[in-house]
Write an enzyme that holds these catalytic residues in place. Sequence first.
Site, PDB file in Angstrom:
ATOM      1  CG  PHE A  21      46.010  39.263  35.359  1.00  0.00           C
ATOM      2  CD1 PHE A  21      46.780  39.809  34.344  1.00  0.00           C
ATOM      3  CD2 PHE A  21      44.634  39.454  35.328  1.00  0.00           C
ATOM      4  CE1 PHE A  21      46.189  40.532  33.309  1.00  0.00           C
ATOM      5  CE2 PHE A  21      44.029  40.171  34.303  1.00  0.00           C
ATOM      6  CZ  PHE A  21      44.809  40.713  33.290  1.00  0.00           C
ATOM      7  CB  THR A  23      41.487  42.608  37.878  1.00  0.00           C
ATOM      8  OG1 THR A  23      41.176  42.817  39.269  1.00  0.00           O
ATOM      9  CG2 THR A  23      41.916  41.173  37.647  1.00  0.00           C
ATOM     10  CG  ASP A  50      45.468  41.990  43.545  1.00  0.00           C
ATOM     11  OD1 ASP A  50      45.777  41.604  44.690  1.00  0.00           O
ATOM     12  OD2 ASP A  50      45.102  43.157  43.295  1.00  0.00           O
ATOM     13  CE  LYS A  84      44.187  44.314  46.655  1.00  0.00           C
ATOM     14  NZ  LYS A  84      43.704  44.173  45.287  1.00  0.00           N
ATOM     15  CG  HIS A 117      41.845  48.662  50.013  1.00  0.00           C
ATOM     16  ND1 HIS A 117      42.645  48.749  48.911  1.00  0.00           N
ATOM     17  CD2 HIS A 117      40.703  48.075  49.593  1.00  0.00           C
ATOM     18  CE1 HIS A 117      41.998  48.240  47.864  1.00  0.00           C
ATOM     19  NE2 HIS A 117      40.813  47.830  48.256  1.00  0.00           N
ATOM     20  CE  LYS A 249      54.389  42.699  20.920  1.00  0.00           C
ATOM     21  NZ  LYS A 249      55.129  43.532  21.901  1.00  0.00           N
TER      22      LYS A 249
END
Length: 297
Positions: A21, A23, A50, A84, A117, A249
């Site tokens: 997932f 974010t 994540d 990260k 990164h 959903k």
Amino acid sequence: MDPTRQKVKLNDGHFIPVLGFGTYAPEEVAKKEALEFTPFAIEVGFRHIDCAHFYQNEEQVGQAIQRKIADGTVKREDIFCTSKLWCTSFRPELVRPALERSLKKLQLDYVDLYIIHFPLALKALEKCKDAGLTKSIGVSNFNHKQLEKILNKPGLKYKPVCNQVECHPYLNQGKLLDFCKSHEIVLVAYAALGSQRVKEWVNPNHPVLLEDPVLSAIAQKHKKTAALIALRYQIQRGVVVLAKGNNKKWIKENMQVFEFELTPEDVKAIDGLNRNIRYYEFHLGVGQPGYPFSEEY
């Protein structure tokens, strides 16, 4: 198949859930969305979260995880949490303090994966792993030459377990994926559904991936959405895929990725969509030493 059990083994022996997932959200909504959607994602079955210092929402992600631990939905060891290191902390002496700040915000004793990164020193990350502050260390946005340089480094203690890169049917990273597989490095896909069209980062002139007629036709055939087809494509190639969601959903729908399989013909058709379109070009880095996107892969 129970989606919470779908994992890939990393080269250091740990396991990473294949569906994560994401974010990241535009700054003005990042905190609010992390607090609202991360707990929901955990409720519907996401176990890989994540996040990153740069997203400015680690505190809210941490609160969400703690809330789901407190109500008994999950235990800490059920959650695979990635954070990260941002460019402001690349100097070796700044790495551990940066990770410790992230851990404090996340209210965690350790993260499961800490990623750098951009292509820079890994030495300080190795020390964080030795100190138990992260279980695994990985990289992001590295091309194959930059990976090679790390892998050939004398005295390398830990191979990166993953390389997190932009990857979707318009940029399928086939060559980089093969290279990573040959070195037991897992490819993790961000922007797997194209992009969120965040104007600071993304080229707005590129076509919208999820409106592609080939994806739409395959989606119709399987009675699924184009987004699910794009996610399933990655999983079948052995790629760990991150799905961002700011709509309950869609977040719930993403879990359907484990309910069907693409045929070899489907996969071949999606392979044919590759056109090396990069939504996130990171123009700020062009011309800088270590800019990763000048290479073919």
